[in-house]
Write a protein that holds these residues in place. Structure first.
Motif, PDB file in Angstrom:
ATOM      1  N   THR A  26       0.823  -1.224   0.000  1.00  0.00           N
ATOM      2  CA  THR A  26       0.000   0.000   0.000  1.00  0.00           C
ATOM      3  C   THR A  26       0.855   1.271   0.000  1.00  0.00           C
ATOM      4  OG1 THR A  26      -0.116   0.081   2.426  1.00  0.00           O
ATOM      5  CG2 THR A  26      -1.806  -1.208   1.279  1.00  0.00           C
ATOM      6  N   ILE A  38      -2.081   5.319 -10.911  1.00  0.00           N
ATOM      7  CA  ILE A  38      -2.717   4.272 -10.099  1.00  0.00           C
ATOM      8  C   ILE A  38      -3.914   3.705 -10.851  1.00  0.00           C
ATOM      9  CG2 ILE A  38      -3.734   3.708  -7.873  1.00  0.00           C
ATOM     10  CD1 ILE A  38      -0.796   4.650  -7.755  1.00  0.00           C
ATOM     11  N   THR A  39      -3.948   2.393 -10.918  1.00  0.00           N
ATOM     12  CA  THR A  39      -5.101   1.708 -11.520  1.00  0.00           C
ATOM     13  C   THR A  39      -5.867   0.931 -10.438  1.00  0.00           C
ATOM     14  OG1 THR A  39      -3.750  -0.226 -12.055  1.00  0.00           O
ATOM     15  CG2 THR A  39      -3.963   1.481 -13.753  1.00  0.00           C
ATOM     16  N   THR A  40      -7.162   0.854 -10.606  1.00  0.00           N
ATOM     17  CA  THR A  40      -8.023   0.070  -9.705  1.00  0.00           C
ATOM     18  C   THR A  40      -8.660  -1.045 -10.518  1.00  0.00           C
ATOM     19  OG1 THR A  40      -8.460   2.040  -8.368  1.00  0.00           O
ATOM     20  CG2 THR A  40      -9.957   0.160  -8.101  1.00  0.00           C
ATOM     21  N   SER A  45      -7.289   5.207 -12.316  1.00  0.00           N
ATOM     22  CA  SER A  45      -8.132   5.887 -11.325  1.00  0.00           C
ATOM     23  C   SER A  45      -7.595   7.256 -10.935  1.00  0.00           C
ATOM     24  CB  SER A  45      -8.278   5.013 -10.072  1.00  0.00           C
ATOM     25  OG  SER A  45      -7.008   4.704  -9.518  1.00  0.00           O
ATOM     26  N   LYS A  55      -1.932   3.547  -1.479  1.00  0.00           N
ATOM     27  CA  LYS A  55      -2.983   2.980  -2.315  1.00  0.00           C
ATOM     28  C   LYS A  55      -3.549   1.745  -1.610  1.00  0.00           C
ATOM     29  CE  LYS A  55       0.106  -0.059  -4.899  1.00  0.00           C
ATOM     30  NZ  LYS A  55      -0.452  -1.296  -4.343  1.00  0.00           N
ATOM     31  N   TRP A  58      -2.623  -4.630  -3.345  1.00  0.00           N
ATOM     32  CA  TRP A  58      -2.786  -5.415  -4.568  1.00  0.00           C
ATOM     33  C   TRP A  58      -3.615  -6.655  -4.241  1.00  0.00           C
ATOM     34  CZ3 TRP A  58      -1.598 -10.382  -6.038  1.00  0.00           C
ATOM     35  CH2 TRP A  58      -1.637 -10.631  -7.426  1.00  0.00           C
ATOM     36  N   GLN A  61      -5.541  -2.263  -6.119  1.00  0.00           N
ATOM     37  CA  GLN A  61      -4.906  -1.136  -6.815  1.00  0.00           C
ATOM     38  C   GLN A  61      -3.434  -1.479  -7.081  1.00  0.00           C
ATOM     39  OE1 GLN A  61      -5.627   2.401  -4.423  1.00  0.00           O
ATOM     40  NE2 GLN A  61      -7.393   2.948  -5.720  1.00  0.00           N
TER      41      GLN A  61
END
Length: 305
Positions: A26, A38-40, A45, A55, A58, A61
């Protein structure tokens, strides 16, 4: 410790390690002059500024990439055919900067590849209307045309084109060799002309010097002859004043001059020099002797009382 206790300890250890990994996933950092993406669940995102970031763990994110936002550049060597049917290699450097990180990163087409295609098309269009010489003198025009062509379109990729630098065009090796040969020939021709001019000047100066020397030599000979004539005249005058007949005095001076000349010539060499009229010379001396005997003695001037 029984077996159940061992399993409990192992489970606690695995849980602790898993917790550390989970917490670690995180936390992330973004370098200076970069943007974190950052991808969600695989979808973009948000963007993250440089520094420490957080974040969700995993696989919820993930950090897709850290995009550089500073000035970047790429280079390409473009081949193009000119109006005078010459193929040139045109080195081009493009400086650009990412303004929208996620638009730049998640675009289906690679921005650098798109820039290269647009530049190639623009240079080809420019080259078809310009001669090879104009490519050297109008490189700024090519640069302006490239910037105009790619600036607007690259905005859709989140990229701002800052500068396009067009370097000196390069001819094929055989053309450069031929050009160098022509330049060398021109230099040799110029050197030959200069050498010919120098030789001409030298020849003219030598001719002028010889003419001047000949003139001075002639003046010297003339003065020498004047001196000889004046000297002979003085000798004849003195002989006649001494009572010798004029004709005899002339003959005596001429004969003496001839003998002086022969003696001078013989003195400067190892030969005995004589003339073909030796008998005539002897006869002349005899005549001169008889003439001197026949000449009356000068009358003495009476002294005053």
């Amino acid at each position: 410790m029984d077996l159940s206790s061992v399993f409990q300890v192992a489970a606690l250890g695995a849980g602790a390690i898993g917790g550390i990994i989970l917490v670690g996933s995180t936390i992330f950092t973004v370098p200076e002059k970069h943007k974190g993406l950052i991808t969600t669940f695989g979808k973009f995102s948000r963007e993250v500024d440089p520094g420490l970031g957080f974040k969700l763990p995993w696989p919820i994110q993930a950090v897709a990439d850290k995009v550089p936002m500073n000035l970047q550049q790429f280079q390409d060597d473009l081949k193009t055919r000119t109006k005078d049917d010459m193929i040139l290699t045109l080195p081009i450097t493009v400086q650009y900067q990412v303004e929208n990180a996620h638009q730049y990163y998640f675009n289906a087409d690679k921005p650098e590849e798109q820039m290269a295609k647009i530049i190639a098309a623009t240079v080809k269009d420019q080259g078809s209307s310009m001669t090879s010489e104009e490519f050297f003198t109008q490189r700024s025009q090519i640069s302006d045309a490239v910037i105009t062509a790619i600036s607007e379109e690259m905005k859709d990729y989140g990229v701002a084109v800052k500068r396009v630098m067009v370097d000196q065009p390069k001819f094929p090796a055989e053309v450069e060799a031929a050009y160098a040969s022509v330049k060398a020939s021109e230099k040799n021709k110029l050197a030959a002309v200069n050498n010919a001019e120098a030789a001409k000047i030298t020849t003219v100066k030598e001719a002028e010097a010889r003419a001047e020397a000949a003139e001075l030599y002639g003046k010297g000979i003339a003065k020498q002859r004047d001196a000889v004539v004046n000297g002979l005249h003085e000798q004849i005058k003195k002989l006649t004043e001494g009572g010798i007949h004029h004709d005899a005095a002339v003959a005596m001076v001429v004969t003496a001059s001839q003998q002086d000349t022969l003696r001078e010539m013989g003195h400067k060499g190892n030969l005995i020099i004589t003339t073909g009229d030796a008998s005539e010379q002897i006869a002349a001396f005899q005549t001169l002797r008889h003439t001197l005997k026949a000449s009356p003695a000068p009358t003495p001037t009476p002294m005053a009382a």
